[in-house]
Design an enzyme around this catalytic site. Structure first.
Site, PDB file in Angstrom:
ATOM      1  N   ILE A  73       4.685  -5.049   7.459  1.00  0.00           N
ATOM      2  CA  ILE A  73       4.912  -5.373   6.056  1.00  0.00           C
ATOM      3  C   ILE A  73       4.484  -4.166   5.215  1.00  0.00           C
ATOM      4  CG2 ILE A  73       4.766  -7.881   6.257  1.00  0.00           C
ATOM      5  CD1 ILE A  73       1.865  -7.803   5.559  1.00  0.00           C
ATOM      6  N   ASP A  74       4.967  -4.119   3.983  1.00  0.00           N
ATOM      7  CA  ASP A  74       4.697  -2.973   3.114  1.00  0.00           C
ATOM      8  C   ASP A  74       3.207  -2.807   2.839  1.00  0.00           C
ATOM      9  OD1 ASP A  74       7.412  -2.556   2.930  1.00  0.00           O
ATOM     10  OD2 ASP A  74       7.619  -3.483   0.955  1.00  0.00           O
ATOM     11  N   ARG A  75       2.830  -1.595   2.455  1.00  0.00           N
ATOM     12  CA  ARG A  75       1.441  -1.277   2.128  1.00  0.00           C
ATOM     13  C   ARG A  75       0.866  -2.275   1.116  1.00  0.00           C
ATOM     14  NH1 ARG A  75      -1.815   3.620   1.131  1.00  0.00           N
ATOM     15  NH2 ARG A  75      -0.081   4.940   1.813  1.00  0.00           N
ATOM     16  N   ASN A  76       1.609  -2.561   0.053  1.00  0.00           N
ATOM     17  CA  ASN A  76       1.076  -3.394  -1.022  1.00  0.00           C
ATOM     18  C   ASN A  76       1.471  -4.865  -0.911  1.00  0.00           C
ATOM     19  OD1 ASN A  76      -0.439  -1.404  -2.419  1.00  0.00           O
ATOM     20  ND2 ASN A  76       1.486  -0.527  -3.162  1.00  0.00           N
ATOM     21  N   THR A  77       1.921  -5.266   0.277  1.00  0.00           N
ATOM     22  CA  THR A  77       2.124  -6.681   0.603  1.00  0.00           C
ATOM     23  C   THR A  77       1.023  -7.069   1.569  1.00  0.00           C
ATOM     24  OG1 THR A  77       4.523  -6.520   0.343  1.00  0.00           O
ATOM     25  CG2 THR A  77       3.692  -8.369   1.635  1.00  0.00           C
TER      26      THR A  77
END
Length: 321
Positions: free
Chosen positions: A145-149
């Site tokens: 998953i994305d860094r900021n998720t």
């Protein structure tokens, strides 16, 4: 001469693939030459590059010592913290709640502090991962998953588990659900949407459109608004495809972008509520196996959830009333 004894974690892979991982200093050209010249043998016999290894095989390499990296115990993962938030763990898999702001693998910044390195450190401290005893396998992430998720990431602790997870993810037999805060209310309180996405690599964006063309990929997103307070809605999203920035781009296309999303969102609302990163969490995972899952059959039908989602707590605190 170097001898490798093939374990369960090394089995069921091609000989050349195994050697590229276990002897990374050996150039491919010399690897192929060593096979032709019978300097690499399996169980004392000549072998082919495409031979599929079996647990218990004895692999003999008559090549120069300079190609063997004996310093494997000096691992990068020991440089980072070993503290992780465990959602579930058994002998085959580990479900980790990744915090917002942490990358899953090394990115362009080459930071060693990644989720996979924290996981390796955690397993090393437990004694579940001993790199000096592994020839080709290391614990691996089955999804990302994305860094900021934030939210659940699946870790395979064995090679057999990784093979099953890769297959089940490929055939969409693992359902992922997300919680998010929407900066505007969608026209419909729930829907399953099919649109088409195209990557804009130069700007690291996804463009969404109503109709397909030769450069698009189908994206299917199901959402349900759970509750609304003022401008902000708490929603649950189920992914039926796994595209880059799918939830962020798809909900923004509907006119209901995620709160805090600086790429697809509404900056005025982000500033109003002080959200600097998207309010998005992969909070629930269900193993919906439709076919045999081998060593992971016992997980069929089981669901796991993150107990506490920070922005859901924020939402119910009265902040948006």
């Amino acid at each position: 001469m170097k001898t490798f004894l093939i374990t369960e974690n090394d089995a069921d892979q091609r000989l050349d693939k195994f050697l590229q991982k276990s002897v990374p200093l050996l150039p491919k050209s010399l690897l192929y030459k060593a096979i032709r010249k019978k300097r690499i043998k399996v169980n004392g016999k000549r072998c082919e590059l495409n031979y599929r290894l079996v647990a218990g095989d004895k692999l003999e390499l008559y090549i120069n010592d300079e190609f063997f990296n004996e310093g494997r115990t000096n691992e990068t993962f020991l440089m980072v913290p070993g503290n992780i938030s465990v959602v579930y763990e058994d002998q085959n898999i580990l479900l980790v709640n990744k915090p917002q702001g942490l990358v899953v693998h090394e990115d362009n910044d080459n930071t060693p502090d990644t989720l996979i390195n924290r996981v390796k450190h955690y397993l090393y401290e437990k004694g579940d991962y001993q790199p000096e005893q592994e020839l080709s396998f290391a614990p691996a992430l089955a999804n990302r998953i994305d860094r900021n998720t934030c939210g659940i990431v699946i870790v395979a602790k064995t090679a057999a588990a990784l093979r099953v997870l890769n297959e089940k993810i490929k055939h969409r037999e693992i359902e992922k659900q997300y919680l998010c805060l929407l900066a505007k209310r969608p026209k419909s309180p729930e829907a399953t949407l099919t649109h088409y996405m195209k990557k804009d690599a130069e700007n690291n964006l996804v463009r969404v459109q109503d109709f397909p063309d030769q450069d698009t990929k189908t994206m299917i997103t199901e959402y349900q608004v759970l509750e609304t307070k003022g401008d902000i809605s708490l929603a649950r999203v189920t992914l039926h495809t796994g595209r880059t920035h799918q939830i962020r781009a798809h909900m923004a296309y509907l006119g209901a972008p995620l709160l805090g999303d600086g790429k697809y969102g509404v900056n005025a609302l982000n500033r109003k509520y002080g959200y600097k990163h998207q309010a998005l969490c992969a909070y629930r995972l269900t193993f919906q196996f439709q076919t045999d899952a081998g060593v992971l059959n016992y997980l069929k039908g089981k669901t796991f959830e993150v107990e506490q989602v920070w922005f859901a707590d924020d939402f119910h605190s009265g902040r948006f009333d």
